[in-house]
Design a protein around this motif. Structure first.
Motif, PDB file in Angstrom:
ATOM      1  N   LYS A   1      44.627  25.586  25.850  1.00 15.92           N
ATOM      2  CA  LYS A   1      45.368  25.315  24.614  1.00 15.92           C
ATOM      3  C   LYS A   1      46.373  24.175  24.798  1.00 15.92           C
ATOM      4  N   PHE A   2      47.057  24.138  25.950  1.00 11.09           N
ATOM      5  CA  PHE A   2      48.056  23.100  26.213  1.00 11.09           C
ATOM      6  C   PHE A   2      47.443  21.855  26.858  1.00 11.09           C
ATOM      7  N   LYS A   3      46.110  21.809  26.873  1.00 10.75           N
ATOM      8  CA  LYS A   3      45.348  20.659  27.365  1.00 10.75           C
ATOM      9  C   LYS A   3      45.636  20.342  28.841  1.00 10.75           C
ATOM     10  N   LEU A   4      45.869  21.390  29.615  1.00 11.87           N
ATOM     11  CA  LEU A   4      46.025  21.234  31.058  1.00 11.87           C
ATOM     12  C   LEU A   4      44.682  21.432  31.762  1.00 11.87           C
ATOM     13  N   ALA A   5      43.704  21.936  31.007  1.00 10.65           N
ATOM     14  CA  ALA A   5      42.350  22.143  31.520  1.00 10.65           C
ATOM     15  C   ALA A   5      41.379  22.006  30.357  1.00 10.65           C
ATOM     16  N   LYS A   6      40.095  21.807  30.679  1.00 13.79           N
ATOM     17  CA  LYS A   6      39.069  21.680  29.647  1.00 13.79           C
ATOM     18  C   LYS A   6      37.949  22.668  29.916  1.00 13.79           C
ATOM     19  N   LEU A   7      37.413  23.220  28.834  1.00 15.80           N
ATOM     20  CA  LEU A   7      36.200  24.018  28.939  1.00 15.80           C
ATOM     21  C   LEU A   7      35.005  23.076  28.839  1.00 15.80           C
TER      22      LEU A   7
END
Length: 54
Positions: free
Chosen positions: A26-32
């Motif tokens: 959600k906080f764009k620290l990781a991507k699915l």
């Protein structure tokens, strides 16, 4: 007493791991990956963490 503790640990571990990963996405620290949805990722976490009760 243990009837409340065991389900709490069982559910808490899954919700904690999923919640941590969900917030990172959600906080764009990781991507699915493109093909992965939130529902699929929760299902995978639930299945992978089943042996934690042994």
């Amino acid at each position: 007493m243990s009837l409340g503790v065991i389900p709490g640990l069982f559910a808490g571990k899954r919700l904690g791991v999923f919640g941590f990963c969900f917030l990172r996405v959600k906080f764009k620290l990781a991507k699915l990956p493109k093909y992965c949805t939130t529902r699929l990722s929760f299902t995978v976490f639930a299945c992978l963490l089943v042996p934690s009760l042994r």
